[in-house]
Design a protein around this motif. Sequence first.
Motif, short mmCIF file in Angstrom:
data_model
loop_
_atom_site.label_atom_id
_atom_site.label_comp_id
_atom_site.label_asym_id
_atom_site.label_seq_id
_atom_site.Cartn_x
_atom_site.Cartn_y
_atom_site.Cartn_z
N VAL A 649 0.82 -1.21 0.00
CA VAL A 649 0.00 0.00 0.00
C VAL A 649 0.85 1.27 0.00
N ILE A 650 1.88 1.31 0.87
CA ILE A 650 2.65 2.55 1.01
C ILE A 650 4.09 2.44 0.51
N SER A 651 4.45 1.31 -0.07
CA SER A 651 5.78 1.05 -0.64
C SER A 651 6.81 0.77 0.46
N GLU A 652 7.96 0.24 0.07
CA GLU A 652 9.03 -0.08 1.02
C GLU A 652 9.52 1.18 1.73
N ASN A 653 9.71 2.26 0.97
CA ASN A 653 10.18 3.50 1.57
C ASN A 653 9.15 4.09 2.54
N GLY A 654 7.88 4.01 2.16
CA GLY A 654 6.84 4.50 3.04
C GLY A 654 6.77 3.71 4.33
N TYR A 655 6.99 2.41 4.23
CA TYR A 655 6.99 1.55 5.42
C TYR A 655 8.13 1.93 6.35
N ALA A 656 9.31 2.21 5.78
CA ALA A 656 10.46 2.63 6.58
C ALA A 656 10.20 3.98 7.24
N ILE A 657 9.62 4.91 6.48
CA ILE A 657 9.33 6.24 7.03
C ILE A 657 8.31 6.14 8.16
N LEU A 658 7.31 5.27 8.00
CA LEU A 658 6.32 5.05 9.06
C LEU A 658 7.00 4.58 10.35
N GLY A 659 7.96 3.67 10.22
CA GLY A 659 8.70 3.18 11.38
C GLY A 659 9.47 4.29 12.07
N VAL A 660 10.14 5.13 11.28
CA VAL A 660 10.91 6.24 11.85
C VAL A 660 9.99 7.22 12.58
N LEU A 661 8.84 7.51 12.00
CA LEU A 661 7.89 8.43 12.64
C LEU A 661 7.37 7.86 13.96
N CYS A 662 7.12 6.54 13.99
CA CYS A 662 6.67 5.92 15.24
C CYS A 662 7.76 6.00 16.32
N PHE A 663 9.01 5.77 15.90
CA PHE A 663 10.12 5.85 16.85
C PHE A 663 10.29 7.27 17.37
N LEU A 664 10.20 8.25 16.48
CA LEU A 664 10.30 9.65 16.91
C LEU A 664 9.14 10.02 17.82
N GLY A 665 7.96 9.45 17.58
CA GLY A 665 6.83 9.68 18.46
C GLY A 665 7.10 9.16 19.86
N MET A 666 7.70 7.95 19.95
CA MET A 666 8.05 7.40 21.25
C MET A 666 9.12 8.26 21.93
N ALA A 667 10.09 8.76 21.14
CA ALA A 667 11.11 9.65 21.70
C ALA A 667 10.49 10.94 22.22
N ALA A 668 9.48 11.44 21.52
CA ALA A 668 8.81 12.66 21.97
C ALA A 668 8.07 12.43 23.28
N ILE A 669 7.47 11.23 23.43
CA ILE A 669 6.79 10.91 24.69
C ILE A 669 7.80 10.87 25.84
N LEU A 670 8.99 10.29 25.57
CA LEU A 670 10.05 10.25 26.58
C LEU A 670 10.46 11.66 26.98
N ALA A 671 10.68 12.53 25.99
CA ALA A 671 11.10 13.91 26.29
C ALA A 671 10.01 14.66 27.06
N ARG A 672 8.77 14.48 26.65
CA ARG A 672 7.66 15.17 27.33
C ARG A 672 7.54 14.71 28.78
N THR A 673 7.72 13.41 29.00
CA THR A 673 7.66 12.88 30.37
C THR A 673 8.79 13.43 31.22
N ALA A 674 10.00 13.51 30.65
CA ALA A 674 11.16 14.00 31.39
C ALA A 674 11.01 15.48 31.75
N LEU A 675 10.28 16.24 30.94
CA LEU A 675 10.13 17.67 31.18
C LEU A 675 9.11 17.98 32.27
N LYS A 676 8.29 16.99 32.62
CA LYS A 676 7.30 17.22 33.67
C LYS A 676 7.99 17.40 35.01
N LYS A 677 7.40 18.21 35.87
CA LYS A 677 7.95 18.41 37.20
C LYS A 677 7.84 17.14 38.01
N THR A 678 8.93 16.80 38.74
CA THR A 678 8.90 15.60 39.58
C THR A 678 8.06 15.84 40.83
#
Length: 678
Positions: A649-678
């Motif tokens: 449906v989205i081609s090999e390159n599209g599949y790879a890009i989808l994976g990178v976006l998901c990983f960056l989304g998880m990284a963003a969740i990590l950064a957002r969590t770390a920025l919260k006040k303890t």
Amino acid sequence: MANTPFKPYVLPEQNMAELTIKSILLGCFFGIVFGCSTTYLAIKAGLTVTASIPIAVIAITLGRKIFKTTILENNIIQTTGSAGESIAAGVAFTLPGFLFLSADENGVINSEAYFNYFTIFSLAALGGMLGTMMMIPLRKSLIVNEHGSLPYPEGTACASVLQAGEKGGVFAQTAFVGMGVAFAYAMLQKVFHVISETPAFITRQANKFWPSATINGEITPEYLGVGYIIGPRISGVLVAGSVLAWWAIIPLLATLVPFEQVAHQLVTLGYLKDITTAGGRGNWDPVTKTFANPSSALYFAYIRQIGAGAVAAGGFITLLKTIPTIVGSFRESMGSLKEKGATSVLRTERDLSFKVVIIGSLLLVIIIAILPKIPGDSILQKMLLGVLIIVFGFFFVTVASRIVGLVGTSNSPISGMTIATLMGTCLIFTAVGWTGKVYEPMALVVGGIICIAAANAGGTSQDLKTGFLVGATPKYQQISLFIGALVSSVAIGIIIKVLDTPTQDLIDQGFTHAIGSTKYPAPQATLMATLTKGILSFNLDWQYVMVGLFISLTLELCGIKALAFAIGLYLPLATTLPIFIGGAIKGLIDWRSERKNEKKEEDDLGRGNLFATGLIAGGAISGVVVAVLSVFYFEALESISLEHRLTEVISENGYAILGVLCFLGMAAILARTALKKT
């Protein structure tokens, strides 16, 4: 602040249940389960997953509710159980090499006879106990004295999990939310294959500016978490080694070295059957004389040998630097021989007596000398093996323990240290005139036990770090590690023989062993056997090893610690790049805190560290679950994979890009969590 004495979670003055029957039995059970899973993964793909954190999480969720365990009992459970994973990695990386050594004139590989249950169990148990035993005098110097400089990411993460579970509330919530995110991500990646496992961009060989360069990453949650915990400095030096290999040396070799010569090198190393056979690393095509993936072919043909030389040199330099610390540690250990009692020693500082190391080393040499079915024509020959094992064991246990302190157990280049051991052993053999096929199994015994010892020493170091942080009694941890090593060795010997049993379709193809076939290629063990044969027959490519040696020396002369760089040079970029992204996030969080004059997140129980801990735990648990499911339900897992449909449906390159976006989304969740006040 720097002079403030460290206070563990459970103070030395507190006494609570720790080394109990239920904690040992539960630890042994988990050691068997995780040891078998790791054996499968290592033989199948040359990969392992850490077990300490998953066991700690299970101990918290089950132990406290069902078995009413304390935090120190939970620590003993994970300590005992983690020995199985460490020993399994060392066994799978080396001992199947008995199947791949030189054949006689009739084409029979006589060393196959050593690949039996008794030999596997004996070497696994001896190696496991050696790794724990050698860590007894090193614990104080590496774990206590260098608490601020060696982070031991998995050990620290494991301690955070145990403490978070004990504290409950927001502490537990943050860690378990991270674990849940990682588990969901990993299931989508490894079971349903919605997320690409290793997206890659590879330049064409015809590219005149940057031929066969690779940008890829194994975008898993555990690598992101490890990177955050070890921080930007170490992760940056680590990825720098991979950048040199994959973005500089490989493109250069792709320009200068003909592919047919690369294929010959792969044949020499055992990665390709022969020059006329298609496949192997990089997918060789004998008709067009090209590789489908030249960068992979060049990595296995040359870079791994260069990296092995760099790691060996970095290890020797590290040892030289730490000799004063080691001598001081041993002086203190020798002083314990004169002590009649330990009543004046705090509970959290009590180790097993140094007598255990001395007597254990002597017993190991004797056992190796008298055991049947161990390579060697005489007791004298076997005693030499025992002496070499003790000498190399002391060195590589020290090096392995420091390496895992920097980058974690999952990224410790155990195979690189085993290569260095095999080289040293074979050189000693040739010096005394022991050359030829008959001595190959003897060299592999030394390499195998050292590999197991180094792997278990790395795991032991992480466990002792966990114990140091939570306030465990080192003596009890060391006893539990000996028990875990022995029990898990029993199970690992069984599972490796079960996996080696060929199925009917393999028998029809002429295979007498499943290990070594396409089903269980055992890549690390194949390399060990190939190097052993190459050195003892005087045809090893020493020039590549020397390149690595001088790379490490150059870095040291520039004032850079060579060992972390050498590890990055040896490991694939796919491993170090996602780790660096985690470290970069930690660096950005610290930079933002400095800019706003906020306090940096230094506490192990800060939100960022706890969430990273959850990522490591969730990723590791899912890896084990998938490994177990793959043994029994491989076809079912293949049937639910969505990778093929998504790529349509989205081609090999599209599949790879989808994976990178998901990983960056998880990284963003990590950064957002770390920025919260303890």
